[in-house]
Design an enzyme around this catalytic site. Structure first.
Site, PDB file in Angstrom:
ATOM      1  N   ASP A 287      56.259 -21.703  22.283  1.00  0.00           N
ATOM      2  CA  ASP A 287      57.495 -21.233  22.904  1.00  0.00           C
ATOM      3  C   ASP A 287      57.674 -21.887  24.277  1.00  0.00           C
ATOM      4  O   ASP A 287      57.313 -23.057  24.446  1.00  0.00           O
ATOM      5  CB  ASP A 287      57.462 -19.698  23.015  1.00  0.00           C
ATOM      6  CG  ASP A 287      58.824 -19.064  22.863  1.00  0.00           C
ATOM      7  OD1 ASP A 287      59.704 -19.351  23.697  1.00  0.00           O
ATOM      8  OD2 ASP A 287      59.041 -18.294  21.911  1.00  0.00           O
TER       9      ASP A 287
ATOM     10  N   SER B 168      64.724 -14.837  17.450  1.00  0.00           N
ATOM     11  CA  SER B 168      63.530 -15.095  18.269  1.00  0.00           C
ATOM     12  C   SER B 168      62.773 -13.806  18.542  1.00  0.00           C
ATOM     13  O   SER B 168      61.553 -13.814  18.731  1.00  0.00           O
ATOM     14  CB  SER B 168      63.918 -15.733  19.603  1.00  0.00           C
ATOM     15  OG  SER B 168      64.334 -17.056  19.434  1.00  0.00           O
TER      16      SER B 168
ATOM     17  N   HIS C 240      61.635 -16.558  27.675  1.00  0.00           N
ATOM     18  CA  HIS C 240      61.653 -16.468  26.215  1.00  0.00           C
ATOM     19  C   HIS C 240      60.246 -16.343  25.643  1.00  0.00           C
ATOM     20  O   HIS C 240      59.956 -15.464  24.817  1.00  0.00           O
ATOM     21  CB  HIS C 240      62.355 -17.707  25.648  1.00  0.00           C
ATOM     22  CG  HIS C 240      62.731 -17.627  24.210  1.00  0.00           C
ATOM     23  ND1 HIS C 240      61.833 -17.907  23.194  1.00  0.00           N
ATOM     24  CD2 HIS C 240      63.896 -17.319  23.602  1.00  0.00           C
ATOM     25  CE1 HIS C 240      62.453 -17.771  22.021  1.00  0.00           C
ATOM     26  NE2 HIS C 240      63.705 -17.413  22.232  1.00  0.00           N
TER      27      HIS C 240
END
Length: 627
Positions: A15, A409, A76
């Site tokens: 990620d 996600s 994220h």
């Protein structure tokens, strides 16, 4: 603290890196790092070896991305890592909303972070290198909440995620990936290789309400997330954006609050009512910037009901209402000389019904590369999920921070955590066995005991939900599993049209295999997958599909009986109708025939085949395109 065997499981998160100081990555209660771990904790200007611990046991970054350390500035990667395996953190919230104890899907697992993405995007070469590194480092599961836009999907042997995941599959490492955020259009699902576990997104039974109080006293409940310094909202004048067009700008542009369309003199100090364009040429966040830059004090956005989702607008007052309520607001404005409105600060609503519902943004099948493998595989929570984030730049580095985010996600790490949960209880199971268990035990009903729907209120299909919403507890004892082998995946590639030479060169230099003499994309449907998809069945045609299942239940002598749910126009039969297992009979094969009636409508038809021993149900969904 006991982690029930999960502390030996290592999850690699590919990620944007990680914020190691987050309490979600505390190693309190963890013992020594498993001896199988061969990875490293790469240092950088703002990331030291001491940032790793017995929880966050490894971190890597890749210079091809432009990164200088594994530290996450985007948030994220921190969010996904804490969702999959974050530690218990009491009192977590997003600025007071969704307050409670935050924890990952399997908090006892170790985490290794692989930074392959930055604010500038993701590097394909870095993703492939990261997945290969993760395999070498000793991870058990790879969670990758990354995917190309469906319009740019590469074929299987040009896709770094598919290639890296195949390398992992060869070593018995499971790879879970997000389905993409390009819904609700069909054929937008990404990460569609059969050796990937592809995850769609759903809502949970929690929402965030931002009500508006008209000057008449009428209360209209909308959706939205915004934060006010005052508990008593102030009344502002209300203006319809269509009536606040800038000079020489079309009123229809102003109605939808397109950039440059509003006259600041007409909206400054007021709450603006904008109408979301149907063709989505502009995002909610852009509309917010447009009205805020024009000096507005708030925004009421009128949108189609199925497209409404609470969006985070920070401290800017905001409410999103449907067309019916939008009409009520405009009617009030039309009949009132000086209309005013108050936008009330956000409140949490729980439990909400129905839930789960397929998220509007969640990418849909059928897969564009081949319609003979059903994708996505499963669905999991992905709307307004609370998890760890880096602290704001104005805060101290040690300040705990959590935030609500949405996307596949967010649903992907839920399934990665569920897979780790199953593996902790069934350590000898292969990735395909874990995948099968989570698919065949998935739930297809919501909290109103009705079939799961999409945001339009229509009953969902496997092209939206896959096998359904994951149910990890049920997956520990699925009864039967579909084992999909490396040989199955290699045959899939042969059937797809790759030559043996190309497959060997790209994927399996050390593995000897031969493509079957007869290859056809139609044969892909015969891969021993937990679901069934037939991309082309002519009216009046019959097609036979083979499958085999393995008994993994405690009872050796057990019989499973078939039950078929077939839609109108599609005749489905199975043989044998009873699967009998014994002391020496662990695996049994069966055949399923699909016949498209001559009167059948030309479209996809969906149903299920369920095997039951009276206690457990093993459900395979199917999708058949009748032409």
């Amino acid at each position: 603290m006991s982690f029930h065997g999960s502390s030996d499981i290592i999850i690699g998160v590919v990620d944007t890196g990680i914020w190691p100081e987050s309490p979600s990555f505390s190693d309190k209660g963890f013992g020594e790092i498993p001896s199988k771990w061969k990875g490293i904790c790469m240092e950088g200007p703002d990331f030291n070896k001491s940032n790793c611990n017995r929880k966050l046991i490894g971190a890597r970054y890749y210079k091809s991305t432009g990164a200088t350390s594994a530290r996450d500035s985007n948030g994220h990667g921190t969010h996904t890592a804490s969702t999959v395996a974050g530690a218990h953190v009491v009192g977590a919230s997003d600025r007071g909303l969704a307050r409670g104890t935050a924890k990952g899907g399997q908090p006892g697992c170790r985490i290794a972070a692989y930074k392959t993405c930055t604010a500038d995007g993701c590097s394909g070469s870095a993703m492939l290198k990261a997945m290969d590194d993760a395999v070498h480092d000793g991870v058990d599961i790879i969670s990758i909440s990354i995917g190309l836009n469906a319009a740019f999907t590469s074929d299987y042997l040009s896709d770094p995620i598919a290639i890296g995941a195949f390398h992992a599959e060869l070593k018995g490492i499971m790879v879970i990936a997000s389905a993409g955020n390009d819904g609700p259009n069909a054929s937008t699902v990404t990460n569609v290789a059969p050796w990937l576990f592809t995850v769609a997104a759903s809502n949970i039974d929690r929402d965030f309400q931002s009500s508006v109080i008209l000057g008449s006293g009428k209360v209209i409940r909308g959706a939205g997330i915004h934060f006010s310094n005052s508990t008593r909202p102030k009344a502002y004048s209300l203006v319809y954006a269509r009536n606040a067009a800038a000079a020489s700008k079309p009123v229809e542009d102003a109605r939808t609050c397109l950039p440059g369309s509003l006259d600041p003199k007409k909206v400054s100090g007021k709450v603006v009512v904008c109408v979301m364009p149907r063709d989505a040429v502009i995002t909610k966040q852009i509309i917010k910037v447009v009205v805020e830059d024009a000096g507005a004090r708030g925004l009421i956005l009128v949108n189609q009901k199925e497209k409404i989702r609470a969006s985070d607008f920070g401290h800017f007052p905001f409410s999103e209402v449907d067309m019916t309520d939008g009409y009520k607001i405009l009617k009030y404005m039309l009949h009132t000389k000086s209309p005013t409105v108050k936008i009330v600060p956000t409140v949490e609503i729980k439990p909400t019904k129905p839930a789960p519902v397929v998220a509007l943004f969640s990418s849909r099948g059928p897969a564009s590369l081949t319609e003979n493998i059903l994708k996505p595989d499963v669905m999991a929570p992905g709307v307004l999920i609370l998890a760890a984030l880096p602290p704001p730049k104005t805060a101290k580095p040690s300040t705990p921070e959590f935030g609500l985010r949405s996307g596949t996600s967010m649903s992907c790490p839920h399934v990665s955590g569920a897979a780790a949960f199953v593996k902790a209880h069934r350590p000898s199971w292969t990735p395909s066995m874990i995948k099968s268990a989570l698919m065949t035990t998935a739930m297809t009903y919501d909290n109103m005991r009705r079939p799961v729907t999409n945001t339009s209120g229509l009953t969902s299909t496997p092209h939206e939900t896959g096998a359904g919403e994951i149910s990890p507890q049920r997956a520990i004892n699925p009864g039967l599993v579909f084992e999909t082998t490396t040989q199955d995946y290699l045959q899939f590639l042969c059937y797809y049209g790759y030559s043996q030479k190309t497959i060997s060169k790209t994927l399996t230099k050390a593995t000897k295999f031969s493509c079957p003499k007869k290859t056809s994309k139609d044969l892909i449907s015969d891969i021993n997958y937990p679901s069934i998809s037939i991309g082309n069945l002519r009216r009046g045609q019959r097609k036979m599909i083979k499958r085999s299942v393995t008994n993994v239940g405690l009872e050796k002598n057990v019989t499973y009986v078939a039950h078929i749910e077939a839609p109108e126009g599609l005749v489905v039969k199975v043989a044998p109708k009873r699967l009998v297992f014994g002391e020496n009979v662990h695996k049994v094969s069966f055949k399923v025939w699909f016949y498209g009636e001559k009167s059948a409508s030309k479209r996809y038809h969906h149903g299920s085949l369920e095997w039951s021993d009276g206690y457990r149900s093993v459900r395979s969904v199917f999708s058949v395109n009748i032409n």
